[in-house]
Scaffold this motif. Structure first.
Motif, PDB file in Angstrom:
ATOM      1  N   UNK A   1      40.424  34.393  42.904  1.00 31.46           N
ATOM      2  CA  UNK A   1      40.087  34.977  41.602  1.00 31.46           C
ATOM      3  C   UNK A   1      41.346  35.446  40.878  1.00 31.46           C
ATOM      4  N   UNK A   2      42.241  36.065  41.613  1.00 34.82           N
ATOM      5  CA  UNK A   2      43.441  36.586  40.955  1.00 34.82           C
ATOM      6  C   UNK A   2      44.304  35.442  40.435  1.00 34.82           C
ATOM      7  N   UNK A   3      44.364  34.326  41.194  1.00 36.49           N
ATOM      8  CA  UNK A   3      45.124  33.174  40.714  1.00 36.49           C
ATOM      9  C   UNK A   3      44.472  32.590  39.459  1.00 36.49           C
ATOM     10  N   UNK A   4      43.144  32.590  39.441  1.00 35.95           N
ATOM     11  CA  UNK A   4      42.431  32.088  38.265  1.00 35.95           C
ATOM     12  C   UNK A   4      42.727  32.938  37.038  1.00 35.95           C
ATOM     13  N   UNK A   5      42.765  34.250  37.254  1.00 31.39           N
ATOM     14  CA  UNK A   5      42.903  35.173  36.115  1.00 31.39           C
ATOM     15  C   UNK A   5      44.354  35.543  35.832  1.00 31.39           C
ATOM     16  N   UNK A   6      45.282  34.910  36.552  1.00 30.36           N
ATOM     17  CA  UNK A   6      46.648  35.436  36.506  1.00 30.36           C
ATOM     18  C   UNK A   6      47.264  35.404  35.119  1.00 30.36           C
ATOM     19  N   UNK A   7      46.813  34.455  34.268  1.00 28.52           N
ATOM     20  CA  UNK A   7      47.398  34.408  32.928  1.00 28.52           C
ATOM     21  C   UNK A   7      46.638  35.271  31.932  1.00 28.52           C
ATOM     22  N   UNK A   8      45.473  35.768  32.341  1.00 28.70           N
ATOM     23  CA  UNK A   8      44.652  36.568  31.426  1.00 28.70           C
ATOM     24  C   UNK A   8      44.936  38.057  31.595  1.00 28.70           C
ATOM     25  N   UNK A   9      45.144  38.462  32.868  1.00 25.63           N
ATOM     26  CA  UNK A   9      45.334  39.893  33.128  1.00 25.63           C
ATOM     27  C   UNK A   9      46.675  40.354  32.559  1.00 25.63           C
ATOM     28  N   UNK A  10      46.646  41.395  31.675  1.00 26.72           N
ATOM     29  CA  UNK A  10      47.913  41.917  31.156  1.00 26.72           C
ATOM     30  C   UNK A  10      48.717  42.559  32.291  1.00 26.72           C
ATOM     31  N   UNK A  11      50.008  42.424  32.219  1.00 24.05           N
ATOM     32  CA  UNK A  11      50.859  42.886  33.309  1.00 24.05           C
ATOM     33  C   UNK A  11      50.686  44.374  33.593  1.00 24.05           C
ATOM     34  N   UNK A  12      50.448  45.150  32.511  1.00 22.84           N
ATOM     35  CA  UNK A  12      50.412  46.601  32.687  1.00 22.84           C
ATOM     36  C   UNK A  12      49.225  47.078  33.503  1.00 22.84           C
ATOM     37  N   UNK A  13      48.107  46.427  33.350  1.00 25.62           N
ATOM     38  CA  UNK A  13      46.921  46.898  34.081  1.00 25.62           C
ATOM     39  C   UNK A  13      46.634  46.013  35.286  1.00 25.62           C
ATOM     40  N   UNK A  14      47.650  45.281  35.751  1.00 25.40           N
ATOM     41  CA  UNK A  14      47.336  44.325  36.811  1.00 25.40           C
ATOM     42  C   UNK A  14      46.932  45.014  38.114  1.00 25.40           C
ATOM     43  N   UNK A  15      47.538  46.180  38.376  1.00 23.58           N
ATOM     44  CA  UNK A  15      47.205  46.808  39.655  1.00 23.58           C
ATOM     45  C   UNK A  15      45.748  47.263  39.715  1.00 23.58           C
ATOM     46  N   UNK A  16      45.264  48.022  38.693  1.00 24.46           N
ATOM     47  CA  UNK A  16      43.832  48.339  38.733  1.00 24.46           C
ATOM     48  C   UNK A  16      42.957  47.086  38.752  1.00 24.46           C
ATOM     49  N   UNK A  17      43.382  46.047  38.033  1.00 23.43           N
ATOM     50  CA  UNK A  17      42.578  44.824  38.011  1.00 23.43           C
ATOM     51  C   UNK A  17      42.492  44.213  39.402  1.00 23.43           C
ATOM     52  N   UNK A  18      43.642  44.132  40.082  1.00 21.26           N
ATOM     53  CA  UNK A  18      43.623  43.601  41.450  1.00 21.26           C
ATOM     54  C   UNK A  18      42.689  44.418  42.324  1.00 21.26           C
ATOM     55  N   UNK A  19      42.797  45.743  42.176  1.00 23.31           N
ATOM     56  CA  UNK A  19      41.991  46.615  43.028  1.00 23.31           C
ATOM     57  C   UNK A  19      40.513  46.349  42.824  1.00 23.31           C
ATOM     58  N   UNK A  20      40.127  46.176  41.559  1.00 24.80           N
ATOM     59  CA  UNK A  20      38.710  45.938  41.284  1.00 24.80           C
ATOM     60  C   UNK A  20      38.263  44.629  41.925  1.00 24.80           C
ATOM     61  N   UNK A  21      39.088  43.580  41.769  1.00 22.68           N
ATOM     62  CA  UNK A  21      38.728  42.287  42.360  1.00 22.68           C
ATOM     63  C   UNK A  21      38.581  42.421  43.875  1.00 22.68           C
ATOM     64  N   UNK A  22      39.598  43.040  44.500  1.00 22.91           N
ATOM     65  CA  UNK A  22      39.575  43.157  45.961  1.00 22.91           C
ATOM     66  C   UNK A  22      38.372  43.985  46.407  1.00 22.91           C
ATOM     67  N   UNK A  23      38.159  45.115  45.723  1.00 20.72           N
ATOM     68  CA  UNK A  23      37.065  45.999  46.117  1.00 20.72           C
ATOM     69  C   UNK A  23      35.723  45.298  45.986  1.00 20.72           C
ATOM     70  N   UNK A  24      35.588  44.424  44.999  1.00 20.26           N
ATOM     71  CA  UNK A  24      34.332  43.693  44.840  1.00 20.26           C
ATOM     72  C   UNK A  24      34.042  42.846  46.075  1.00 20.26           C
ATOM     73  N   UNK A  25      35.054  42.090  46.503  1.00 24.34           N
ATOM     74  CA  UNK A  25      34.812  41.229  47.666  1.00 24.34           C
ATOM     75  C   UNK A  25      34.614  42.040  48.944  1.00 24.34           C
ATOM     76  N   UNK A  26      35.316  43.163  49.031  1.00 22.52           N
ATOM     77  CA  UNK A  26      35.106  44.019  50.206  1.00 22.52           C
ATOM     78  C   UNK A  26      33.670  44.522  50.239  1.00 22.52           C
ATOM     79  N   UNK A  27      33.164  44.904  49.067  1.00 21.21           N
ATOM     80  CA  UNK A  27      31.786  45.373  49.009  1.00 21.21           C
ATOM     81  C   UNK A  27      30.822  44.267  49.445  1.00 21.21           C
TER      82      UNK A  27
END
Lengths: 332, 213, 194
Positions: free
Chosen positions: B58-84
């Motif tokens: 997912x992160x590779x798919x979205x890598x050009x869409x996610x703004x650099x500044x909020x990438x860390x929270x974005x990654x966390x949300x993606x990861x947390x979703x799959x963990x859930x």
């Protein structure tokens, strides 16, 4: 009198093989009466454990130093002391391999892996005892009744049937029995006469400093005086200060283990902190934890805090201020 | 041709070159905590692999869409979703495993391996490569944690995957299953791996020198 | 009151995060080369952990439970922690430049410090129905103090070890892990204290 100098700091130790040998030899001499008492009370098996532990400790040190191409230092006698102390911390019915495994752990895992004599941060014999206890709890239970003067191997008794002096509610032992050692326990911890004799010998020859043993024992005494309000009593069981001081591994721990130069603080005030800390922890573990006796864990915990105590009591070993090797820093 | 080769090397990199546990020392908490039995080790390894592969995807798919500044929270949300997702699936289908892994399932979120791969690899590489990387890293993690679990279960219980392996007379060394055993066993494994890889490099260098001469 | 005391003793000694629960191992191994930095890290974690315990409690009680969103717990908690860490970073930058530089790269790593999330989750599972607000805060504080104690003591040990002539394959992590294991042996003495 020149020995007084040596007591001050661990870093001096490992370059002075001859001095180390003299110190270790005096510790061995101080331990010999206790070894005799152990054999007297617990018979042939105790002798076997002592021999196996000492031989394997020396062998482990020799083999390790040969394999890693280091100068062989078995003649400094430190491995003999470790082996003796380890054996003293085993119950009389322990199998021989427990002594061997314990000695190997003490010498290799706890001492040599961290650089050998003077560089380990935990007392090798004590840490090995704790590992044995956490591994083979059943085999390490000190529930063998002594049988003074008989050579036969002691019978392993049911854990429930024999109450050691520190089992809750135990009353079956008199203060006199506790003092001369006719009680169940680890083979080297029961006879307080020989232990105190050894302690006095080491104090007189200034091999050990008075601060740790005195503050350790005094703290335990104060804690139990607050709890029980009785100094000593011939009848009222375990609920008095003297009974608690003479029970378990307190005396051997305070005299021979907590005073280990390498793993105790360097300064006087640091030593007092160490002693008081050991005393408080021993009281807490003895009274509240699932183990009946807390001496070894109390000392080990203070071993862990020793480098920190050394820092705060202002003694900086040579080279302390220097930056670490930058290559090492970068690696991690 | 070039692409294929790099996919292979990306995959192998996760297992050997940058093995998360033995080389990078990432994800130490679950490694030490659940490695008391082989079954748990494999379970934790596969659960982590699942999250790694999909979060990398997912992160590779979205890598050009996610703004650099909020990438860390974005990654966390993606990861947390799959963990859930993993957490709920395990609870539903393998409740016994879910129970024994306990708190360490939700804690996959903070497993540094996953975050590190998202940041260092998936956010910079193509989808296919990122999935390969996730698979390689995940398997590297699984193999290592299984190896550690095997050592601890064998020594501490005399069994492997619950089957008695050691002879009857063997007295299990219970400390291997306790916290100190985890630290010490991993330390010893690392020590062996470091020493032997140093020896291999040395031999290789010696051979290279010989070849030059 | 006595239950709070029990939580503190359990958190600092018996169930020490690092030494018996394997939480927060990454900073424990990564930031333990110098006592001062270890102490700074411990304080930063303490601050974050207490706040995180309080805030996650509030979020769970007043947001997740009323709307039956408990399954969102992991996501919600980790986001809260991430925001908190950002805040701490900004505050530190303003207040103590030196500490900020010392902790530098490690501060963002508190986000992925499983100890913080671990304590937040265990606040909800420790007792039936979870700890109440005060208990959660105290549990966070106790966990953090235990973490700091282990970290600082370990750093002092590593400073001592750095001066030793260890066998060369003990350098770095193998030595650190084995030392940590021996430390954990000492902490085992408190088993069953509660």
């Amino acid at each position: 009198m020149q020995k007084k100098l040596i007591v001050s700091a661990a870093p001096y130790l490992h370059n002075h093989a001859a001095t180390t040998q003299r110190i270790m030899l005096s510790v061995v001499i101080a331990l010999l009466p206790t070894a005799a008492a152990a054999v007297w009370f617990f018979g042939g098996n105790a002798l076997m454990l002592i021999v196996v532990a000492v031989v394997s400790a020396v062998a482990a040190e020799y083999i390790w130093q040969k394999l890693t191409h280091k100068p062989v230092t078995v003649s400094d006698m430190s491995a003999v002391v470790t082996g003796l102390l380890l054996a003293f911390n085993l119950p009389a019915n322990a199998p021989w391999w427990l002594a061997a495994v314990g000695s190997f752990l003490a010498i290799i895992l706890i001492k040599q892996l961290f650089g050998g004599l003077g560089q380990n941060f935990m007392n090798p014999a004590l840490a090995a005892r704790a590992i044995l206890m956490l591994s083979w709890t059943g085999l390490m239970a000190a529930n063998v009744l002594p049988h003074a003067g008989q050579w036969a191997a002691p019978v392993a008794l049911d854990a429930v049937s024999v109450a050691t002096p520190l089992t809750h509610g135990a009353t079956g032992f008199t203060l006199w029995q506790l003092f001369y050692g006719d009680v169940p326990g680890m083979i080297g911890e029961t006879c307080k006469i020989t232990l105190l004799l050894g302690g006095v010998f080491l104090l007189v020859f200034r091999v050990i400093d008075w601060r740790i043993p005195v503050s350790f024992i005094a703290t335990v005494a104060v804690a139990y005086f607050i709890k029980t309000g009785t100094l000593y009593s011939m009848e009222s069981g375990a609920q008095n200060v003297l009974y608690q001081l003479l029970s378990g591994g307190l005396i051997i721990g305070a005299v021979f283990m907590a005073t280990d130069y390498v793993t105790s603080p360097i300064t006087g005030i640091g030593k007092l902190i160490m002693g008081v800390g050991c005393g408080v922890l021993l009281f807490v573990i003895r009274e509240f934890s699932s183990y009946p006796e807390g001496c070894s864990f109390a000392i080990l915990f203070m071993n862990v805090l020793t480098p920190l105590i050394d820092r705060f009591t202002g003694s900086k070993p040579f080279g302390f201020e220097k930056q670490e090797n930058p290559a090492k820093e970068a690696k991690a | 041709m070039k692409k294929k080769k790099s996919m292979r090397s990306v995959f192998l990199n996760g297992i050997f070159g940058e093995n998360p546990i033995f080389r990078m020392l990432l994800g130490m908490c679950p490694t030490l905590a659940v490695s008391t039995a082989v079954f748990q080790g494999i379970g934790m390894g596969l659960a982590t692999t699942f999250v790694l592969v999909f979060s990398n995807l997912v992160i590779a798919l979205l890598r050009n869409i996610i703004p650099d500044k909020v990438r860390i929270p974005a990654f966390i949300v993606v990861i947390a979703t799959f963990v859930t997702i993993v957490d709920l699936m395990l609870k539903a289908f393998i409740p016994s495993l879910s129970q024994s892994l306990g708190i360490f399932i939700p804690l996959i979120v903070v497993n540094c391996i996953i975050f590190a791969r998202a940041e260092a690899f998936a956010s910079k590489n193509s989808v296919l490569l990122s999935v390969t990387d996730g698979l390689g890293m995940g398997l590297g993690f699984t193999v290592s944690i299984t190896l550690l679990s095997a050592c601890r279960e064998l020594l501490g219980n005399g069994t492997l995957l619950g089957a008695q392996v050691m002879p009857e007379t063997f007295q299990p060394m219970a400390i291997a299953l306790r916290p100190p055993g985890g630290f010490i066993m991993l330390g010893i494994l690392l020590l062996i791996i470091n020493a032997s890889s140093k020896a291999i490099v040395k031999r290789r260098e010696a051979k290279a020198k010989e070849a030059e001469l | 009151m006595s239950s709070l005391l029990l939580i503190i003793i359990a958190g600092v000694l018996v169930n020490n995060l690092v030494m018996s629960q394997f939480l927060g191992i990454c900073p424990f191994l990564g930031i333990s080369k110098k006592t001062e930095t270890a102490f700074g890290m411990g304080m930063a974690v303490t601050f974050v952990m207490v706040l995180a315990s309080v805030i996650t409690y509030l979020i769970r009680t007043y947001l997740l439970v009323p709307f039956s969103l408990e399954y969102m717990q992991t996501i919600a908690f980790i986001l809260v922690i991430a925001v908190l860490v950002q805040t701490v970073e900004m505050v530190l930058k303003k207040v103590s430049r030196a500490l900020y530089q010392a902790l530098g790269v490690y501060l963002p790593l508190i986000t992925t410090n499983c100890a913080v999330l671990g304590v937040a989750i265990s606040n909800t599972t420790a007792v039936e129905g979870g700890y109440d607000l005060l208990q959660s805060a105290v549990n966070g504080l106790a966990g953090a103090l235990g973490f700091t104690l282990a970290l600082v003591a370990f750093a002092a040990i590593r400073e001592k070890l750095a001066m030793n002539d260890l066998p060369k394959w003990m350098d770095g992590f193998p030595g650190a892990l084995i030392a940590a294991g021996l430390m954990a042996v000492a902490f085992q003495g408190f088993a069953g204290l509660i």
